[in-house]
Design a protein around this motif. Sequence first.
Motif, mmCIF file in Angstrom:
data_model
loop_
_atom_site.group_PDB
_atom_site.id
_atom_site.type_symbol
_atom_site.label_atom_id
_atom_site.label_comp_id
_atom_site.label_asym_id
_atom_site.label_seq_id
_atom_site.Cartn_x
_atom_site.Cartn_y
_atom_site.Cartn_z
ATOM 1 N N ILE A 1 23.210 45.996 44.359
ATOM 2 C CA ILE A 1 23.763 44.870 43.612
ATOM 3 C C ILE A 1 25.281 44.940 43.653
ATOM 4 N N GLY A 2 25.931 43.800 43.878
ATOM 5 C CA GLY A 2 27.392 43.771 43.928
ATOM 6 C C GLY A 2 27.927 42.437 43.469
ATOM 7 N N SER A 3 29.120 42.081 43.944
ATOM 8 C CA SER A 3 29.792 40.885 43.458
ATOM 9 C C SER A 3 29.109 39.602 43.915
ATOM 10 N N TYR A 4 28.359 39.655 45.014
ATOM 11 C CA TYR A 4 27.607 38.459 45.418
ATOM 12 C C TYR A 4 26.641 38.061 44.293
ATOM 13 N N GLU A 5 25.851 39.021 43.835
ATOM 14 C CA GLU A 5 24.904 38.729 42.763
ATOM 15 C C GLU A 5 25.634 38.333 41.481
ATOM 16 N N TRP A 6 26.779 38.973 41.236
ATOM 17 C CA TRP A 6 27.581 38.657 40.045
ATOM 18 C C TRP A 6 28.035 37.205 40.108
ATOM 19 N N LEU A 7 28.514 36.772 41.280
ATOM 20 C CA LEU A 7 28.985 35.393 41.453
ATOM 21 C C LEU A 7 27.835 34.399 41.299
ATOM 22 N N MET A 8 26.676 34.707 41.883
ATOM 23 C CA MET A 8 25.544 33.792 41.771
ATOM 24 C C MET A 8 25.099 33.645 40.312
ATOM 25 N N ARG A 9 25.172 34.736 39.554
ATOM 26 C CA ARG A 9 24.807 34.656 38.131
ATOM 27 C C ARG A 9 25.776 33.755 37.365
ATOM 28 N N ARG A 10 27.071 33.791 37.744
ATOM 29 C CA ARG A 10 28.053 32.925 37.088
ATOM 30 C C ARG A 10 27.750 31.455 37.370
ATOM 31 N N PHE A 11 27.410 31.139 38.609
ATOM 32 C CA PHE A 11 27.041 29.761 38.926
ATOM 33 C C PHE A 11 25.837 29.329 38.094
ATOM 34 N N GLN A 12 24.827 30.189 38.033
ATOM 35 C CA GLN A 12 23.602 29.855 37.302
ATOM 36 C C GLN A 12 23.889 29.654 35.818
ATOM 37 N N ALA A 13 24.739 30.511 35.244
ATOM 38 C CA ALA A 13 25.060 30.409 33.820
ATOM 39 C C ALA A 13 25.768 29.097 33.493
ATOM 40 N N GLU A 14 26.525 28.567 34.446
ATOM 41 C CA GLU A 14 27.248 27.313 34.227
ATOM 42 C C GLU A 14 26.431 26.097 34.667
ATOM 43 N N GLY A 15 25.197 26.320 35.084
ATOM 44 C CA GLY A 15 24.364 25.206 35.518
ATOM 45 C C GLY A 15 24.791 24.615 36.843
ATOM 46 N N LEU A 16 25.444 25.422 37.679
ATOM 47 C CA LEU A 16 25.946 24.966 38.972
ATOM 48 C C LEU A 16 25.138 25.605 40.098
ATOM 49 N N THR A 17 25.136 24.957 41.238
ATOM 50 C CA THR A 17 24.449 25.486 42.414
ATOM 51 C C THR A 17 25.468 25.817 43.489
ATOM 52 N N ALA A 18 25.456 27.050 43.965
ATOM 53 C CA ALA A 18 26.392 27.456 45.017
ATOM 54 C C ALA A 18 25.802 27.130 46.381
ATOM 55 N N GLU A 19 26.617 26.539 47.243
ATOM 56 C CA GLU A 19 26.196 26.271 48.615
ATOM 57 C C GLU A 19 26.720 27.402 49.509
ATOM 58 N N VAL A 20 25.938 28.455 49.632
ATOM 59 C CA VAL A 20 26.344 29.609 50.440
ATOM 60 C C VAL A 20 25.969 29.325 51.891
ATOM 61 N N ALA A 21 26.981 29.057 52.701
ATOM 62 C CA ALA A 21 26.738 28.793 54.119
ATOM 63 C C ALA A 21 26.446 30.068 54.882
ATOM 64 N N LEU A 22 27.091 31.165 54.476
ATOM 65 C CA LEU A 22 26.908 32.449 55.169
ATOM 66 C C LEU A 22 27.341 33.568 54.253
ATOM 67 N N TYR A 23 26.555 34.638 54.214
ATOM 68 C CA TYR A 23 26.993 35.855 53.534
ATOM 69 C C TYR A 23 26.898 37.011 54.514
ATOM 70 N N GLY A 24 27.730 38.023 54.297
ATOM 71 C CA GLY A 24 27.733 39.180 55.180
ATOM 72 C C GLY A 24 28.664 40.239 54.653
ATOM 73 N N SER A 25 28.775 41.339 55.389
ATOM 74 C CA SER A 25 29.586 42.472 54.931
ATOM 75 C C SER A 25 30.939 42.563 55.636
ATOM 76 N N ASP A 26 31.201 41.669 56.614
ATOM 77 C CA ASP A 26 32.416 41.770 57.420
ATOM 78 C C ASP A 26 33.429 40.713 56.994
ATOM 79 N N VAL A 27 34.508 41.152 56.333
ATOM 80 C CA VAL A 27 35.548 40.230 55.873
ATOM 81 C C VAL A 27 36.175 39.496 57.049
ATOM 82 N N GLU A 28 36.473 40.225 58.112
ATOM 83 C CA GLU A 28 37.154 39.639 59.254
ATOM 84 C C GLU A 28 36.339 38.499 59.861
#
Length: 310
Positions: A199-226
Amino acid sequence: MDLKRMRYFCTIAEQGQVSRAARVLHMAQPPLSQRLRELEEELGTPLFERRGRSLALTEAGALFYRRARDILRAVEATREEVMRAASRTGPELRIGVSPTCRRLWLSRFDALQRAFPAHRLGVVVADSSYLEQLLRAGQLDVAFMLPPQQTENMRVHELVASRTVAVAPRSLVAPGIERLSLAELARHPLLVLRRSVGIGSYEWLMRRFQAEGLTAEVALYGSDVELLLDLLEQGFAGIAVVPESETVGLSDACRVLGIAFELPDYRVSLVCRERAEDAARAAQLLAAWSCRTDADEGIIGSELPPDPAP
């Protein structure tokens, strides 16, 4: 005791099923089951108990698993040491680098190299979850990464923290806007960092969207910042949520924006096992890391927050 059967046993314990372990080991299920029976006969005790379709370690099995993993890791480390001695290549320093601290590490490479002039440096770039596995298996000496989820038998030296920011194409956000709200982020496709395990900040961010009644449009997630930032540079019409320290060197086509709600900071740490030899290496690396560079833009400092990062 047969090391091969020991390795088979550990794979079954980790996979929870003989059939799944057989796939991982690229072998048929019946001979794998036979090797397990032979091991239990040799030890004179059951190592697993069946729970539905899965296997659970007995008390004896759990003890044997811990000992077997230690033995297999020691064998692998010995094999690598013998191979290095045979090739007469001299000492090596095997370093892990998380993509979330790639630029910070690169900016200090000369200092890190000077700290170990007689060593060959080997570098593995991977997300923090995988680097933690390599450290525990003895396949890395140290790693510059986000704090491990399990700190048992690990030594963690927290270095710096970097703010979480949003990076967007200039054409996507009005010039006067400097910070983005959660609602603004929800209006755009997102590129988000996420741990491969845990568990990390991705899950933390998704919980914030859910708490505000918003839906995040995640086009891509991954571990490589570059990779995420390269997508923006080549014209992706969305927003990346990344550590500010990794945004140094972006072209003028992108803007780095603040985020108008609390998100965990990215905490860069130097991590090694609880061994005297590794601790000595870590002390030298910490001294080399202490020099400040232009890449330190976006660094908060040594006072680190308790929140998890990906």
